[in-house]
Design a protein around this motif. Structure first.
Motif, PDB file in Angstrom:
ATOM      1  N   LEU A 191      -1.009 -17.884 -13.877  1.00  0.00           N
ATOM      2  CA  LEU A 191      -1.972 -18.566 -13.023  1.00  0.00           C
ATOM      3  C   LEU A 191      -3.405 -18.090 -13.204  1.00  0.00           C
ATOM      4  CD1 LEU A 191       0.010 -18.467  -9.641  1.00  0.00           C
ATOM      5  CD2 LEU A 191       0.108 -20.206 -11.433  1.00  0.00           C
ATOM      6  N   THR A 192      -3.591 -16.868 -13.691  1.00  0.00           N
ATOM      7  CA  THR A 192      -4.924 -16.288 -13.727  1.00  0.00           C
ATOM      8  C   THR A 192      -5.197 -15.632 -15.072  1.00  0.00           C
ATOM      9  OG1 THR A 192      -6.431 -14.728 -12.609  1.00  0.00           O
ATOM     10  CG2 THR A 192      -4.117 -14.103 -12.740  1.00  0.00           C
ATOM     11  N   ASP A 193      -6.476 -15.501 -15.389  1.00  0.00           N
ATOM     12  CA  ASP A 193      -6.875 -14.928 -16.670  1.00  0.00           C
ATOM     13  C   ASP A 193      -6.644 -13.425 -16.741  1.00  0.00           C
ATOM     14  OD1 ASP A 193      -7.754 -17.428 -17.376  1.00  0.00           O
ATOM     15  OD2 ASP A 193      -9.847 -17.049 -16.871  1.00  0.00           O
ATOM     16  N   LYS A 194      -6.677 -12.767 -15.586  1.00  0.00           N
ATOM     17  CA  LYS A 194      -6.631 -11.297 -15.592  1.00  0.00           C
ATOM     18  C   LYS A 194      -5.764 -10.767 -14.462  1.00  0.00           C
ATOM     19  CE  LYS A 194      -9.655  -7.221 -15.758  1.00  0.00           C
ATOM     20  NZ  LYS A 194     -11.067  -6.748 -15.753  1.00  0.00           N
ATOM     21  N   VAL A 195      -4.893  -9.841 -14.793  1.00  0.00           N
ATOM     22  CA  VAL A 195      -4.049  -9.164 -13.822  1.00  0.00           C
ATOM     23  C   VAL A 195      -4.424  -7.686 -13.820  1.00  0.00           C
ATOM     24  CG1 VAL A 195      -1.703  -8.441 -13.277  1.00  0.00           C
ATOM     25  CG2 VAL A 195      -2.143 -10.793 -13.996  1.00  0.00           C
ATOM     26  N   VAL A 196      -4.674  -7.139 -12.635  1.00  0.00           N
ATOM     27  CA  VAL A 196      -5.043  -5.731 -12.481  1.00  0.00           C
ATOM     28  C   VAL A 196      -3.904  -5.021 -11.758  1.00  0.00           C
ATOM     29  CG1 VAL A 196      -6.729  -4.103 -11.534  1.00  0.00           C
ATOM     30  CG2 VAL A 196      -7.471  -6.364 -12.345  1.00  0.00           C
ATOM     31  N   ARG A 197      -3.328  -4.013 -12.397  1.00  0.00           N
ATOM     32  CA  ARG A 197      -2.185  -3.302 -11.829  1.00  0.00           C
ATOM     33  C   ARG A 197      -2.639  -2.120 -10.986  1.00  0.00           C
ATOM     34  NH1 ARG A 197      -0.977  -5.617 -16.525  1.00  0.00           N
ATOM     35  NH2 ARG A 197       1.124  -6.454 -16.920  1.00  0.00           N
ATOM     36  N   ALA A 198      -2.261  -2.110  -9.720  1.00  0.00           N
ATOM     37  CA  ALA A 198      -2.505  -0.970  -8.841  1.00  0.00           C
ATOM     38  C   ALA A 198      -1.335   0.007  -8.964  1.00  0.00           C
ATOM     39  CB  ALA A 198      -2.658  -1.436  -7.395  1.00  0.00           C
ATOM     40  N   ARG A 199      -1.515   1.213  -8.462  1.00  0.00           N
ATOM     41  CA  ARG A 199      -0.458   2.220  -8.593  1.00  0.00           C
ATOM     42  C   ARG A 199       0.770   1.870  -7.755  1.00  0.00           C
ATOM     43  NH1 ARG A 199      -2.559   8.286  -8.088  1.00  0.00           N
ATOM     44  NH2 ARG A 199      -0.340   8.563  -8.583  1.00  0.00           N
ATOM     45  N   GLY A 200       0.584   1.151  -6.653  1.00  0.00           N
ATOM     46  CA  GLY A 200       1.708   0.797  -5.803  1.00  0.00           C
ATOM     47  C   GLY A 200       1.288  -0.205  -4.752  1.00  0.00           C
ATOM     48  N   THR A 201       2.195  -0.504  -3.831  1.00  0.00           N
ATOM     49  CA  THR A 201       1.917  -1.505  -2.804  1.00  0.00           C
ATOM     50  C   THR A 201       0.806  -1.050  -1.865  1.00  0.00           C
ATOM     51  OG1 THR A 201       3.656  -0.623  -1.364  1.00  0.00           O
ATOM     52  CG2 THR A 201       4.278  -2.396  -2.876  1.00  0.00           C
ATOM     53  N   ARG A 202       0.795   0.234  -1.509  1.00  0.00           N
ATOM     54  CA  ARG A 202      -0.217   0.714  -0.567  1.00  0.00           C
ATOM     55  C   ARG A 202      -1.617   0.643  -1.166  1.00  0.00           C
ATOM     56  NH1 ARG A 202       2.206   3.691   3.807  1.00  0.00           N
ATOM     57  NH2 ARG A 202       4.467   3.737   3.525  1.00  0.00           N
ATOM     58  N   GLU A 203      -1.740   0.960  -2.431  1.00  0.00           N
ATOM     59  CA  GLU A 203      -3.044   0.855  -3.081  1.00  0.00           C
ATOM     60  C   GLU A 203      -3.505  -0.602  -3.115  1.00  0.00           C
ATOM     61  OE1 GLU A 203      -1.517   4.772  -4.060  1.00  0.00           O
ATOM     62  OE2 GLU A 203      -0.596   2.779  -4.198  1.00  0.00           O
ATOM     63  N   ALA A 204      -2.598  -1.515  -3.430  1.00  0.00           N
ATOM     64  CA  ALA A 204      -2.969  -2.937  -3.479  1.00  0.00           C
ATOM     65  C   ALA A 204      -3.352  -3.445  -2.096  1.00  0.00           C
ATOM     66  CB  ALA A 204      -1.807  -3.753  -4.052  1.00  0.00           C
ATOM     67  N   GLU A 205      -2.621  -3.021  -1.074  1.00  0.00           N
ATOM     68  CA  GLU A 205      -2.962  -3.423   0.300  1.00  0.00           C
ATOM     69  C   GLU A 205      -4.328  -2.887   0.701  1.00  0.00           C
ATOM     70  OE1 GLU A 205       1.565  -3.434   2.208  1.00  0.00           O
ATOM     71  OE2 GLU A 205       0.445  -1.572   1.957  1.00  0.00           O
ATOM     72  N   THR A 206      -4.641  -1.660   0.273  1.00  0.00           N
ATOM     73  CA  THR A 206      -5.906  -1.045   0.650  1.00  0.00           C
ATOM     74  C   THR A 206      -7.077  -1.683  -0.080  1.00  0.00           C
ATOM     75  OG1 THR A 206      -4.674   0.997   1.037  1.00  0.00           O
ATOM     76  CG2 THR A 206      -7.056   1.178   1.016  1.00  0.00           C
ATOM     77  N   VAL A 207      -6.823  -2.320  -1.225  1.00  0.00           N
ATOM     78  CA  VAL A 207      -7.875  -3.088  -1.900  1.00  0.00           C
ATOM     79  C   VAL A 207      -8.408  -4.162  -0.962  1.00  0.00           C
ATOM     80  CG1 VAL A 207      -8.319  -4.747  -3.754  1.00  0.00           C
ATOM     81  CG2 VAL A 207      -7.079  -2.639  -4.249  1.00  0.00           C
ATOM     82  N   LYS A 208      -7.505  -4.882  -0.321  1.00  0.00           N
ATOM     83  CA  LYS A 208      -7.926  -5.937   0.608  1.00  0.00           C
ATOM     84  C   LYS A 208      -8.679  -5.342   1.789  1.00  0.00           C
ATOM     85  CE  LYS A 208      -8.112 -10.171   2.127  1.00  0.00           C
ATOM     86  NZ  LYS A 208      -8.909 -11.180   1.415  1.00  0.00           N
TER      87      LYS A 208
END
Length: 414
Positions: A191-208
C-alpha cells in the motif's frame, strides 16, 4: 465469501485504508457496528466527515469493497486491521478504548490461525500487548506471536494532504515478534512506498503519542505568543513570516481559535509520570475559544457596541479548511459563549448545510456578503478556499480573522 482484508471501523481511520487496499487490488471488507453508516456506504453515499467523495466510494464498491455489520465475515480474512475510534475519555487528555476492546472481542471470537492482526487506532503505549493481546488470546484460544501475528501501526494520514496520500506516507510498524513485524511489513508494503520498522509495539504506539503531542505543544506555544503579541502591539503573523525563513531549527505553526481534529493530546499514560509540558499545552489550547470571545467583546465595545444583542456571523465551523469534518472544532464553544453573552449568532460554511449548538439550530446565512454586511461582527474561524477574504473585508462592518488569512490591514487579526 472470503476476503484478503477486514478493516474494522469505517471512520476517518478505516475508510482511507480500505480505499488504498481496494485500489491496490486487495479484496476488502469493512466491518462496523453502525448499521446506518454501513447502509450509507453500501448505497455509495460518502461519510458525513467528507473524508471521501461519492465518486471515491462508488469506485471502491465497484472494485469489490463490501461494508458489513456481520461479525462472521471477520473469520474469513487473512489480515484484520482495527481502526476503531478512541475519543477523549472523561478524564482530561486520556483516551476511551471502549471501541477498540469491542473490536478486539468481535475479532477474537472468529480469529483463525495464521491471521495477521494490526491495530491502527491511537492508543496509549502498551495497549497492543496489555489490552488487545489478552482479549484476542482469551477469545480465540490462540497465542499471539505463535498462532497469529500481532502488530501496531499508527495512522498518520493527513486528510487534506492529497499530495502525499496513503502511498506516499511512510508506515511505521512494530510487531510483537520480529516475525509479526515482517508479516505486517509485507501487508503494508502493498500500500505504501516506505515501511519503517520500530523495535516493538510500544515503540510504534509511542510514535503516535509523540507526533500528536508535538503538534499540540507547538500550537500551544504559538497560541500563547498570539496573546502576548496582541498585548504588546506586535504583528505575530509578520513575526512568523520572518521566522520561517530560518533554514534550520524552526518549523512554522500558526495560532487559531482552537486546535480541533481527531488526535487527542495524551499527558498521562497509565501509572507512569505525567507529561507536564503536554498538560500545560492542553490548558493553553483549551483557553483559546474563551480568548476569542473576549477579543470579540473588546472589538465590539471599541466600536460602541455591546455583545448583548449584537449580530455575530461565524465563518467556517469545520476543524480543517476545505473539509466537512467538525471533530474537535472550537466553533461550538465559541458560539455557546457568544450566545451566553446575549449575541445573536449565525454562521456560513460551504461544508456544513446544517449546524446545531445545544440541540438548537443555528441560522445559516444563504448570501455570505449580505450576511457579513448585516452583522455587527464577522469572525473567520476557518479559511475555506471559497472565501474571498479581500471582498469580505470590504463588505463586513467588523471582521476578526483568527487564521491570519486576510490581507494586511484588512481585518483585526488574532
Amino acid at each position: 465469501m472470503p476476503a484478503d482484508l477486514a478493516v474494522i471501523g469505517l471512520g476517518h481511520l478505516g475508510l482511507p485504508l480500505a480505499q488504498a487496499a481496494t485500489a491496490a487490488g486487495i479484496d476488502t471488507i469493512g466491518y462496523d457496528t453502525d448499521p446506518r453508516a454501513v447502509a450509507e456506504l453500501s448505497a455509495g453515499r460518502p461519510p458525513v466527515d467528507g473524508s471521501l467523495t461519492p465518486s471515491e466510494i462508488r469506485r471502491m464498491l465497484s472494485c469489490g469493497f463490501r461494508p458489513t455489520t456481520h461479525p462472521a465475515e471477520l473469520g474469513r480474512v487473512r489480515t484484520a486491521v482495527i481502526c476503531a475510534p478512541t475519543p477523549p475519555a472523561a478524564a482530561p487528555r486520556t483516551l476511551d478504548l471502549t471501541a477498540v476492546t469491542g473490536a478486539a472481542r468481535a475479532l477474537a471470537a472468529r480469529l483463525r490461525p495464521h491471521t495477521t492482526v494490526l491495530l491502527e487506532s491511537p492508543v496509549p503505549p502498551g495497549t497492543t500487548e496489555d489490552v488487545v493481546r489478552p482479549l484476542l488470546e482469551e477469545g480465540s484460544g490462540l497465542r499471539a506471536g505463535r498462532d497469529f501475528h500481532l502488530a501496531y501501526s499508527p495512522a498518520r494520514l493527513d486528510p487534506d494532504d492529497r499530495a502525499h496520500g496513503y502511498a506516499h506516507t511512510p508506515k511505521v510498524i512494530g510487531g510483537l515478534t520480529p516475525a509479526c513485524t515482517e508479516s505486517a511489513a509485507t501487508f503494508y508494503g502493498r500500500l505504501t512506498d516506505k515501511v519503517v520498522r520500530a523495535r516493538g509495539t510500544r515503540e510504534a504506539e509511542t510514535v503516535k503519542l509523540l507526533e500528536t503531542n508535538y503538534r499540540h505543544v507547538n500550537i500551544a506555544l504559538v497560541n500563547e505568543m498570539a496573546v502576548l503579541c496582541h498585548d504588546l502591539g506586535v504583528d505575530l503573523w509578520d513575526v512568523i513570516r520572518c521566522a520561517e525563513t530560518k533554514p534550520s531549527g524552526f518549523q512554522a505553526f500558526r495560532p487559531g481559535p482552537g486546535v480541533g481534529g481527531h488526535g487527542t493530546p495524551v499527558d498521562t499514560v497509565g501509572a507512569h509520570r505525567p507529561l507536564r509540558l503536554v498538560e500545560t499545552a492542553g490548558q493553553i489550547n483549551e483557553r483559546m475559544p474563551q480568548y476569542v470571545t473576549q477579543r470579540c467583546a473588546t472589538l465590539l465595545n471599541e466600536h460602541g457596541k455591546s455583545v448583548r444583542g449584537a449580530r455575530v456571523l461565524l465563518l467556517g465551523i469545520t476543524y480543517k479548511p476545505d473539509l466537512a469534518d467538525r471533530e474537535g472544532s472550537p466553533a461550538p464553544e465559541i458560539a455557546q459563549r457568544l450566545m451566553d453573552m446575549g449575541a445573536a449568532v449565525s454562521y456560513h460554511d460551504p461544508y456544513a448545510p446544517v449546524w446545531r449548538v445545544r440541540d438548537l439550530p443555528v441560522p445559516r446565512a444563504d448570501s455570505l456578503y449580505e450576511a457579513a454586511a448585516g452583522a455587527d461582527l464577522t469572525i473567520l474561524l476557518q479559511h475555506h478556499r471559497t472565501y474571498d477574504l479581500q471582498g469580505l473585508a470590504v463588505k463586513a462592518q467588523l471582521l476578526l480573522d483568527t487564521r491570519g488569512a486576510t490581507p494586511v490591514g484588512a481585518a483585526h487579526r488574532l
